[in-house]
Design an enzyme around this catalytic site. Structure first.
Site, mmCIF file in Angstrom:
data_model
loop_
_atom_site.group_PDB
_atom_site.id
_atom_site.type_symbol
_atom_site.label_atom_id
_atom_site.label_comp_id
_atom_site.label_asym_id
_atom_site.label_seq_id
_atom_site.Cartn_x
_atom_site.Cartn_y
_atom_site.Cartn_z
ATOM 1 C CD GLU A 106 -9.911 17.478 -38.549
ATOM 2 O OE1 GLU A 106 -10.546 18.241 -39.293
ATOM 3 O OE2 GLU A 106 -9.626 16.295 -38.865
ATOM 4 C CD GLN A 139 -4.981 -3.673 -9.761
ATOM 5 O OE1 GLN A 139 -4.407 -4.245 -8.829
ATOM 6 N NE2 GLN A 139 -5.672 -4.325 -10.683
ATOM 7 C CB THR A 193 -16.511 38.637 -29.190
ATOM 8 O OG1 THR A 193 -17.297 39.569 -29.951
ATOM 9 C CG2 THR A 193 -15.319 39.367 -28.577
ATOM 10 C CG HIS A 194 -20.539 36.468 -29.478
ATOM 11 N ND1 HIS A 194 -21.234 35.779 -28.513
ATOM 12 C CD2 HIS A 194 -20.276 37.693 -28.950
ATOM 13 C CE1 HIS A 194 -21.411 36.554 -27.460
ATOM 14 N NE2 HIS A 194 -20.825 37.710 -27.691
ATOM 15 C CG ASN A 235 -1.986 -1.073 1.146
ATOM 16 O OD1 ASN A 235 -2.039 -1.832 0.180
ATOM 17 N ND2 ASN A 235 -2.828 -1.166 2.165
ATOM 18 C CB SER A 280 -9.521 12.816 -49.164
ATOM 19 O OG SER A 280 -10.616 12.011 -49.561
ATOM 20 C CG ASN A 302 -8.530 16.125 -44.742
ATOM 21 O OD1 ASN A 302 -9.199 17.001 -45.278
ATOM 22 N ND2 ASN A 302 -8.585 14.855 -45.102
ATOM 23 C CE LYS A 319 -11.145 17.916 -47.607
ATOM 24 N NZ LYS A 319 -11.951 16.858 -46.943
ATOM 25 C CE1 TYR A 355 -4.271 0.587 -3.077
ATOM 26 C CE2 TYR A 355 -5.147 -1.576 -2.525
ATOM 27 C CZ TYR A 355 -4.620 -0.695 -3.453
ATOM 28 O OH TYR A 355 -4.440 -1.093 -4.752
#
Length: 458
Positions: A289, A321, A154-155, A109, A276, A284, A282, A316
């Site tokens: 991501e 674990q 902003t937004h 322990n 792709s 990517n 493409k 314990y």
């Protein structure tokens, strides 16, 4: 034969062997388990609990086992459950019954609590260094691109013009707080739990301060029940890691948006993108991501341990674990994410013309028109209304504020004069905001210098 089966009359079910074992993941603690055992053996001899000869033999055996582990030659077995018993069994195989003396005055322990703290100390130091490296990359990029002006949002709507460097430095500041959290977390990791036994300490005359000094701990735990039942330090680290990943994920989201054809602000190096299987055109942004996606698994590891710990009585319990797999996964994820993000950013190119062109739409200098009116002694709320009407007029007539004639300006307020055109020029709008923490060139240069000095001190 199990090291604990003296009290048992039946052999362990094979499925229980597999389900109960942690060696499939806690093998990562091998060198820390050996490191802690060496210090423990030295202390046992110092305190006269075992002989000096036995201590030296134990340490020699442990050194040989460490060599086997580092060479990839050590054979871990599920039957021995965990890293502690795997190493202890190997030690007794090598040096005989003397190896059995090593476990005097300790329990698995307090041993595992020690191993995790030793492991986490090392990992925090490595992650701190990776955070600093990413901070350095962002400072370099900010300095190299200090003259690029872009819209601030902003937004997710264009709001006010800023320097790209200002945007990059925002993340550099976030990483600075991440670094500070790791430093603070380290203080609570750096406490020795060994000597707490299973929960009630030991009757042997051990010297915990000696072990703490041997292993570089700042202090020793003050309550044996707490020491073996505590995983706060792991939770705190997981929380700090979640915040790091949250920052990387937010930055990744912006990079993903900025690489789109609609924005076209950024070119991520081909070496950090994929294509792709069906669409030849493409490119990517897979790395941003993936980092955005991996943030969820780090959050999950934090929540998992919080939920595991929330109902456990002292001290314990086997539930604990479950503290390791999520911890190991988080460490690996955070380290890889920081490293690859820094390498990706160092090769990322920013499109100055596209960014600057985006400041010409969306009336990002509208606030500066209001500030101009306030300077002419018009109350801000009245100025806000005047500018709102002028913006609506521009929308109706497909004009920019900078394209209004003086006659049109004065239809909204007689205080407008020719100096309005200089006041709302994009460069003027940015560099006029030279208060501490602002986007003005002079202020950006000051912050870059300040942050480089801080990194050098750290």
């Amino acid at each position: 034969m199990k090291m604990w089966d003296g009290r048992f009359q039946e052999s362990t079910d094979a499925l229980v062997e597999e389900f109960n074992a942690s060696i499939g993941f806690d093998y990562k603690l091998a060198k820390y388990d050996i490191q802690g055992s060496m210090a423990h053996a030295k202390m046992l001899a110092k305190c006269g609990i075992i002989t000096e000869e036995d201590s030296k033999e134990i340490i020699k055996g442990l050194e040989e086992i460490l060599t086997e582990v580092e060479a990839g030659e050590f054979e871990f077995t599920v039957e021995l459950e965990d890293i502690h018993m795997n190493i202890e069994k190997r030690l007794t195989d090598k040096i005989g019954p003397v190896g059995g003396k090593l476990h005097t005055a300790r329990s698995r322990n307090d041993q595992v609590a020690l191993d995790v703290r030793l492991y986490l100390r090392d990992q925090i130091e490595q992650i701190k260094e990776l955070v600093k490296q990413l901070q350095q990359v962002l400072l370099d990029l900010a300095e190299e691109n200090i003259d690029i002006i872009m819209p601030g949002y902003t937004h997710l709507q264009r709001a006010q013009p800023i320097r790209l460097a200002h945007h990059l430095l925002a993340y550099q500041q976030k990483l600075g707080r991440d670094y500070d959290r790791l430093v603070d977390c380290y203080k609570r990791v750096n406490i020795l739990p060994l000597g707490s036994g299973a929960l009630a300490g030991t009757k042997f005359p051990i010297d915990r301060d000696f072990v703490a000094k041997e292993l570089g701990f700042a202090g020793v735990s003050q309550n044996s029940l707490d020491a073996v039942s505590d995983r706060d330090f792991v939770i705190e680290f997981l929380a700090a890691s979640s915040t790091i990943m949250m920052h990387l994920s937010r930055f990744s989201e912006e990079l993903i948006i900025w690489t789109s054809s609609e924005f076209n602000f950024v070119e991520i190096s081909d070496s950090f993108c994929t294509g792709s299987s069906i669409m030849p055109q493409k490119k990517n942004p897979d790395i941003p991501e993936l980092i955005r996606g991996k943030t969820g698994r780090v959050y999950g590891n934090l929540i998992q341990l919080l939920v595991t710990m929330k109902g456990l009585p002292l001290a314990y319990n086997k539930d604990m674990q479950e503290d390791k797999e999520g911890l190991f996964d988080t460490v690996d994820t955070v380290k890889k994410s920081l490293e690859i993000f820094a390498r990706m950013m160092a090769k990322t190119k920013f499109k100055a013309d596209k960014m600057k062109a985006s400041t010409e739409g969306g009336f990002v200098n509208a606030t500066d028109v209001a500030d101009y009116l306030v300077d002419k002694n018009i109350p801000f709320r009245e100025a806000h209304e005047i500018v709102g009407k002028s913006v609506f007029y521009c929308i109706e007539n497909n004009k920019k504020l900078s394209e209004l004639t003086m006659e049109e300006w004065q239809n909204f307020s007689e205080v407008f004069s020719d100096d309005i055109y200089h006041a709302i020029a994009i460069e003027t709008c940015v560099d006029a905001r030279n208060t501490i923490g602002g986007p003005a060139r002079e202020e950006i240069e000051r912050v870059i210098k300040q942050e480089r000095n801080l990194l050098a001190i750290d």
